[in-house]
Scaffold this active site. Structure first.
Site, mmCIF file in Angstrom:
data_model
loop_
_atom_site.group_PDB
_atom_site.id
_atom_site.type_symbol
_atom_site.label_atom_id
_atom_site.label_comp_id
_atom_site.label_asym_id
_atom_site.label_seq_id
_atom_site.Cartn_x
_atom_site.Cartn_y
_atom_site.Cartn_z
ATOM 1 N N GLU A 183 -19.622 12.640 88.863
ATOM 2 C CA GLU A 183 -18.747 12.043 87.842
ATOM 3 C C GLU A 183 -17.316 12.090 88.487
ATOM 4 O OE1 GLU A 183 -18.571 14.872 84.585
ATOM 5 O OE2 GLU A 183 -21.205 14.773 83.715
ATOM 6 N N GLU A 384 -28.021 13.459 84.248
ATOM 7 C CA GLU A 384 -27.334 14.393 83.066
ATOM 8 C C GLU A 384 -27.723 13.781 82.055
ATOM 9 O OE1 GLU A 384 -23.826 16.797 83.342
ATOM 10 O OE2 GLU A 384 -24.379 16.376 86.063
HETATM 11 C C1 GBH Z 1 -21.007 17.039 83.159
HETATM 12 O O1 GBH Z 1 -19.701 16.958 82.311
HETATM 13 C C2 GBH Z 1 -20.906 17.802 84.642
HETATM 14 O O2 GBH Z 1 -21.421 17.351 85.611
HETATM 15 C C3 GBH Z 1 -21.525 19.237 84.516
HETATM 16 O O3 GBH Z 1 -21.770 19.602 85.352
HETATM 17 C C4 GBH Z 1 -21.698 20.009 82.990
HETATM 18 O O4 GBH Z 1 -21.644 21.064 83.134
HETATM 19 C C5 GBH Z 1 -22.164 19.323 81.955
HETATM 20 O O5 GBH Z 1 -21.546 18.054 82.039
HETATM 21 C C6 GBH Z 1 -22.236 20.087 80.822
HETATM 22 O O6 GBH Z 1 -19.780 19.913 80.316
HETATM 23 O O7 GBH Z 1 -17.261 11.688 79.692
HETATM 24 O O8 GBH Z 1 -18.162 10.125 77.709
HETATM 25 O O9 GBH Z 1 -19.691 12.485 78.705
HETATM 26 C C7 GBH Z 1 -19.313 17.934 82.794
HETATM 27 C C8 GBH Z 1 -17.156 17.657 81.535
HETATM 28 C C9 GBH Z 1 -16.618 16.264 81.499
HETATM 29 C C10 GBH Z 1 -18.151 16.349 79.790
HETATM 30 C C11 GBH Z 1 -15.696 15.149 80.153
HETATM 31 C C12 GBH Z 1 -17.224 16.326 78.737
HETATM 32 C C13 GBH Z 1 -15.871 13.488 78.231
HETATM 33 C C14 GBH Z 1 -16.982 13.035 77.616
HETATM 34 N N1 GBH Z 1 -17.075 16.644 80.848
HETATM 35 N N2 GBH Z 1 -16.406 14.405 79.557
HETATM 36 S S1 GBH Z 1 -18.060 11.126 78.674
#
Ligand code: GBH
Length: 477
Positions: A183, A384
């Site tokens: 990410e 993920e």
């Molecule tokens: C992931 O993102 C991580 O890799 C992991 O460590 C974490 O535990 C898991 O997801 C659950 O949150 O970009 O469209 O998905 C972590 C944090 C980043 C999730 C920004 C939400 C925004 C929406 N986040 N994201 S999206």
């Protein structure tokens, strides 16, 4: 025919006919990350990371939670591998803690760190579970932050490549699949400026992560460049040090513009928007160039880079890994000059259990289809996908019906994408167990397996049973 006979034959028909099956050899995986599960934050020679520092700073994490102990996976890995085997998981995506391997970020190798991952990998292989290692899931050695401002310096990208080469040389005999960084979009933008997410009804949500900086745009664009440069240098270092058949990719939470309607016109618009949304990360890593629109929009704030660096960033990879949780936005055709409009998310749009989680399973169809169409990679992994839920342990059970709904809906859409020809080789559910959810601490439970963070007792949830049966059937159930 009696009612019960009829319903039995109706429910099993889909699975038996293979109508909702995934391609044979499809991997059913679960994912975690070092800081979120390992604990043992200062044991056996490990150096501190920026997450140790951030979580130890009062006010940064809900409830003052830290990853000091977390799931104690560092000591309980054998039990955890046995639980994964019970899930019928055939792959485990875990991350390697850089400061466990190199406590100073560079220089001397901590043999205890290598030893831990070596034991974990042996345990996995003995259980028939393929190890997929992520080399960077956000726990940068604190020394690199202190010495040169971490990702603000290209020196960190070079240090990452040295570290990746060491892991490839020492563990590449048994780890055949590597993800460089996890990410980019999240750890760079959220950690170095803060990120605003659209939440429906015109509301936005601001998220921040370690190291908690607030850089101006030009500095942020340079950090973005150093992160993708680290990926490219890392790919080269792994190729140079692991056996020739090692497979390498990255794991990125691509922004996905979802077409409001499945018409050819709307799908084509969404694909174009997705390519631009991901310009500083996915797009440059897969095309070896920044898009004209990205550079034009950045103007004087554009990153400083060389052609040689772009070639490195675009180094050939074996698979594209995407973390897929939610649509970034919706788009629809319109008579505006650019031919489309961004459709705002409605205030009552369904959400899952964490603050940011807009729910629309169709993103699991569009994300791999857009990657396939834009860049035609040989292979795609969903690295993920999962959700937080308000799980309660009652009489020894956790009946997480909402997570089962989420998984069934998301995997149905993924199955539809594979049916349409998307080359998806596997799916990693986030997460095998409840764990330390960054700024939300232990307040957001994402696991198939419940963890009591007082006793560290593990209890499989209803969704664990769902996953086990779906993995066995290699189909949506
Ligand atoms: C992931 O993102 C991580 O890799 C992991 O460590 C974490 O535990 C898991 O997801 C659950 O949150 O970009 O469209 O998905 C972590 C944090 C980043 C999730 C920004 C939400 C925004 C929406 N986040 N994201 S999206």
């Amino acid at each position: 025919m009696s009612v019960s006979e009829q319903s039995t034959s109706t429910t099993s028909a889909d699975a038996l006919s293979g109508a909702r099956s995934f391609p044979s050899g499809f991997r059913w995986g679960v994912a975690t990350a070092a800081y979120q599960v390992e604990g043992a934050w200062d044991e056996d020679g490990k150096g501190p990371s920026i997450w140790d520092t951030y979580a130890h700073t009062p006010g940064m994490i809900q409830n003052g939670d830290t990853g000091d102990v977390a799931n104690d996976h560092y000591h309980r890995y054998a039990e955890d591998v046995a639980l994964m085997r019970d899930l019928n998981a055939t792959a485990y995506r875990f991350s390697i803690s850089w400061p466990r391997i190199l406590p100073e970020g560079t220089g001397a190798v901590n043999e205890n760190g290598i030893g831990f991952y070596s034991r974990l990998v042996d345990e996995l292989l003995a259980a028939g579970i393929e190890p997929f290692a992520t080399l960077y899931h956000w726990d940068l050695p604190q020394t690199l932050q202190d010495r040169f401002g971490g990702w603000q310096s290209a020196d960190t990208a070079k240090a990452f490549a040295d570290y990746a080469g060491i892991v490839a040389a020492r563990l590449g005999d048994r780890i055949r699949h590597f993800f460089t960084l996890n990410e980019f979009h999240t750890f760079v933008d959220t950690g170095h400026q803060g990120m605003e997410l659209e939440m429906g009804g015109g509301k936005t949500l601001r998220i921040e992560l370690a190291p908690g900086l607030r850089l101006v745009q030009k500095e942020l664009n340079q950090v973005r460049h150093h992160a993708v440069l680290a990926h490219g240098l890392g790919v080269q270092a792994i190729r140079a040090n692991a056996p020739a058949d090692a497979k390498i990719g990255f794991a990125e939470n691509m922004g996905c513009a979802v077409p409001a309607f499945d018409t050819p016109e709307c799908a084509a618009i969404a694909e174009r928007v997705t390519r631009e949304l991901n310009a500083p990360y996915l797009t440059v890593m897969l095309e070896g160039r920044y898009t004209d629109a990205y550079l034009a929009e950045a103007g004087a704030d554009a990153p400083v880079f060389s052609d040689n660096e772009l070639a490195t960033i675009g180094s050939p990879i074996d698979f594209v890994g995407i973390n897929v949780y939610r649509p970034s936005l919706y788009v629809a055709p319109s008579d505006e000059e650019r031919g489309y409009r961004e459709v705002p998310i409605s205030a009552s749009h369904p959400k899952m259990g964490s603050s940011w989680h807009i729910f629309d399973p169709v993103v699991m169809y569009w994300a791999p289809r857009q990657v396939q169409s834009l860049w035609a990679p040989e292979s795609i992994y969903i690295t993920e996908n999962g959700c937080a839920a308000a799980d309660a342990l009652v009489d020894g059970r956790v009946d997480d019906t909402d997570r089962v709904m989420f998984l069934r809906a998301c995997l149905s859409e993924l199955q539809r994408a594979t049916d349409a020809g998307a080359p998806v080789s596997g799916y990693f559910q986030w997460s095998s167990q409840d764990n330390f959810e960054w700024s939300a601490g232990y307040g957001n439970r994402f696991g198939l397996i419940h963890v009591d963070f007082e006793t560290l007792e593990r209890t499989p949830k209803l969704s664990a049973r769902w996953f086990r049966e779906a993995a066995r059937a290699n189909a949506v159930i």
